[in-house]
Design an enzyme around this catalytic site. Structure first.
Site, PDB file in Angstrom:
ATOM      1  N   ARG A 237       8.957  -3.900  29.615  1.00 31.73           N
ATOM      2  CA  ARG A 237       9.767  -4.833  28.846  1.00 31.73           C
ATOM      3  C   ARG A 237      10.429  -5.818  29.804  1.00 31.73           C
ATOM      4  O   ARG A 237      10.923  -5.419  30.857  1.00 31.73           O
ATOM      5  CB  ARG A 237      10.861  -4.096  28.052  1.00 31.73           C
ATOM      6  CG  ARG A 237      10.345  -3.330  26.838  1.00 31.73           C
ATOM      7  CD  ARG A 237       9.824  -4.281  25.756  1.00 31.73           C
ATOM      8  NE  ARG A 237       9.402  -3.582  24.557  1.00 31.73           N
ATOM      9  CZ  ARG A 237       8.154  -3.183  24.303  1.00 31.73           C
ATOM     10  NH1 ARG A 237       7.193  -3.419  25.170  1.00 31.73           N
ATOM     11  NH2 ARG A 237       7.871  -2.571  23.166  1.00 31.73           N
ATOM     12  N   GLU A 266      10.310 -13.717  24.540  1.00 33.45           N
ATOM     13  CA  GLU A 266       8.879 -13.901  24.235  1.00 33.45           C
ATOM     14  C   GLU A 266       8.736 -14.596  22.889  1.00 33.45           C
ATOM     15  O   GLU A 266       9.493 -14.275  21.959  1.00 33.45           O
ATOM     16  CB  GLU A 266       8.175 -12.547  24.194  1.00 33.45           C
ATOM     17  CG  GLU A 266       8.179 -11.864  25.561  1.00 33.45           C
ATOM     18  CD  GLU A 266       7.507 -10.500  25.560  1.00 33.45           C
ATOM     19  OE1 GLU A 266       6.973 -10.083  24.508  1.00 33.45           O
ATOM     20  OE2 GLU A 266       7.521  -9.844  26.599  1.00 33.45           O
ATOM     21  N   HIS A 285       2.011 -10.837  26.855  1.00 34.17           N
ATOM     22  CA  HIS A 285       2.282  -9.494  26.303  1.00 34.17           C
ATOM     23  C   HIS A 285       1.021  -8.914  25.642  1.00 34.17           C
ATOM     24  O   HIS A 285       0.961  -8.744  24.428  1.00 34.17           O
ATOM     25  CB  HIS A 285       3.453  -9.527  25.305  1.00 34.17           C
ATOM     26  CG  HIS A 285       4.051  -8.170  25.063  1.00 34.17           C
ATOM     27  ND1 HIS A 285       5.387  -7.970  24.807  1.00 34.17           N
ATOM     28  CD2 HIS A 285       3.492  -6.932  25.021  1.00 34.17           C
ATOM     29  CE1 HIS A 285       5.622  -6.680  24.626  1.00 34.17           C
ATOM     30  NE2 HIS A 285       4.478  -6.021  24.750  1.00 34.17           N
TER      31      HIS A 285
HETATM   32  C1  DGY Z   1       4.375  -1.511  22.510  1.00 31.52           C
HETATM   33  O1  DGY Z   1       3.617  -0.848  21.818  1.00 31.52           O
HETATM   34  O2  DGY Z   1       5.560  -1.201  22.663  1.00 31.52           O
HETATM   35  C2  DGY Z   1       3.802  -2.739  23.119  1.00 31.52           C
HETATM   36  O3  DGY Z   1       4.573  -3.255  24.121  1.00 31.52           O
HETATM   37  C3  DGY Z   1       3.591  -3.782  22.058  1.00 31.52           C
HETATM   38  O4  DGY Z   1       4.828  -4.276  21.668  1.00 31.52           O
END
Ligand code: DGY
Length: 329
Positions: A237, A266, A285
């Site tokens: 993250r 994002e 991402h």
């Molecule tokens: C998750 O599954 O947490 C990925 O980062 C997609 O948001």
């Protein structure tokens, strides 16, 4: 009994039809401004929500007075107000397991891309600059045999460790609240503390969840502790990293490169220097974004939702009680 379900991110048609066969469904994605009013109206009556990538904090949950379950199509649960869900007895489900290998592939791809300068060198070819054999100025750095520190050693961290230790002969250090050494990594991954890991690693990769204790974890002090010329990779993250501090470490030349799949905001704002920084390989991402894995995530989330609404134990329920106990400790 039919209940009201709000689908807040598109899911495959057959899964939508499966939910519609049992419940009354509204599809409304609040990230599309035109769908926001429908989303808010449906939220007020929804018993179940399924989707991802939308912040559902205290204000949104206050509007959802009937809510029984949120089924997130993600493994990360940082978009939700966990204390509020726990207090209200709302079930939270997520999608661990099915995205582990794909996300580890993405993290490893960033390790390879940054170390071997793949994006930069592909542009060199594409833009017609490959007129003679490249010289030292464009050489990369080996990955095999190097030391990799993995911050966070859950499923994804361990899957990255496997690639590194078993496939690339790397020395693997990991930083985790608890010791976790799956049988195939015994003797191949060493647990240590954050400072030691940062000081020893050639490459640091983050696979931690975003929590109150990991938010802003990587700041000026931590980047300064990293070896000169080290590489930083984040597949977890964006908010775990203080982006100004990362930029300073890159601009000063202290860090060689960063591979980033996630950002504090994002999509990455148009004016973010991370978009075009010469030392940054930035991805939008895509950790779990393959056809196979996104399908598996949507399937698991659909099963979780239907089971929870029917009063059955969902396969992947997030343990809110354990989270609350940890927060209180
Ligand atoms: C998750 O599954 O947490 C990925 O980062 C997609 O948001």
């Amino acid at each position: 009994m039919r209940k009201n379900v709000l689908v807040f991110r598109p899911i495959p048609d057959d899964l939508l039809a499966r939910i519609e066969s049992e419940h009354d469904v509204i599809v409304a994605d609040p990230r599309q401004p035109a769908q926001l009013p429908a989303f808010r109206a449906a939220l007020a009556n929804a018993h179940g929500l399924i989707g991802s990538s939308v912040k559902l904090g205290a204000a949104e949950l206050a509007e959802a007075g009937q809510l029984e379950v949120i089924s997130s199509i993600s493994v990360g649960v940082d978009n939700y107000d966990l204390p509020c869900l726990h207090r209200r007895g709302i079930t939270l489900c997520h999608t661990p397991g099915v995205l582990t290998e794909t996300t580890a592939d993405t993290v490893f791809a960033l390790i390879m891309a940054t170390s071997r300068r793949l994006v930069e060198l592909a542009a060199h070819v594409r833009e017609g600059r490959w007129a003679a054999n490249i010289g030292e100025g464009l050489f990369g750095w080996d990955v095999h045999g190097k030391t990799l520190a993995i911050l966070g050693f859950g499923r994804i961290g361990q899957a990255v460790a496997r690639r590194a230790a078993l496939g690339f002969g790397m020395e693997v250090l990991y930083v985790n609240e608890t010791a976790a050494e799956p049988r195939d990594l015994v003797g191949r991954a060493t647990r240590t503390d954050l400072d030691d890991a940062l000081q020893r690693a050639d490459i640091v990769a983050v696979t931690l969840p975003l929590t109150d204790s990991t938010r802003g974890l990587m700041g000026l002090r931590e980047f300064a502790l990293m070896k000169p010329g080290a590489i930083f990779v984040n597949g977890a993250r964006g908010q775990i990293v203080q982006e100004d501090a990362l930029l300073a470490a890159l601009d000063s030349g202290h860090l060689r490169a960063a591979g980033l799949d996630v950002f504090a905001t994002e999509p990455l704002p148009q004016d973010s220097p991370l978009r075009s920084h010469p030392r940054v390989t930035a991805l939008p991402h895509i950790g779990s974004a393959t056809h196979e894995t996104r399908r598996a995530m949507a399937e698991l989330a659909t099963r979780n939702l239907l089971d929870a609404l029917a009063g059955r134990q969902p396969a992947a329920r997030f343990d809110l009680a354990a989270f609350a106990a940890r927060a209180a400790a």
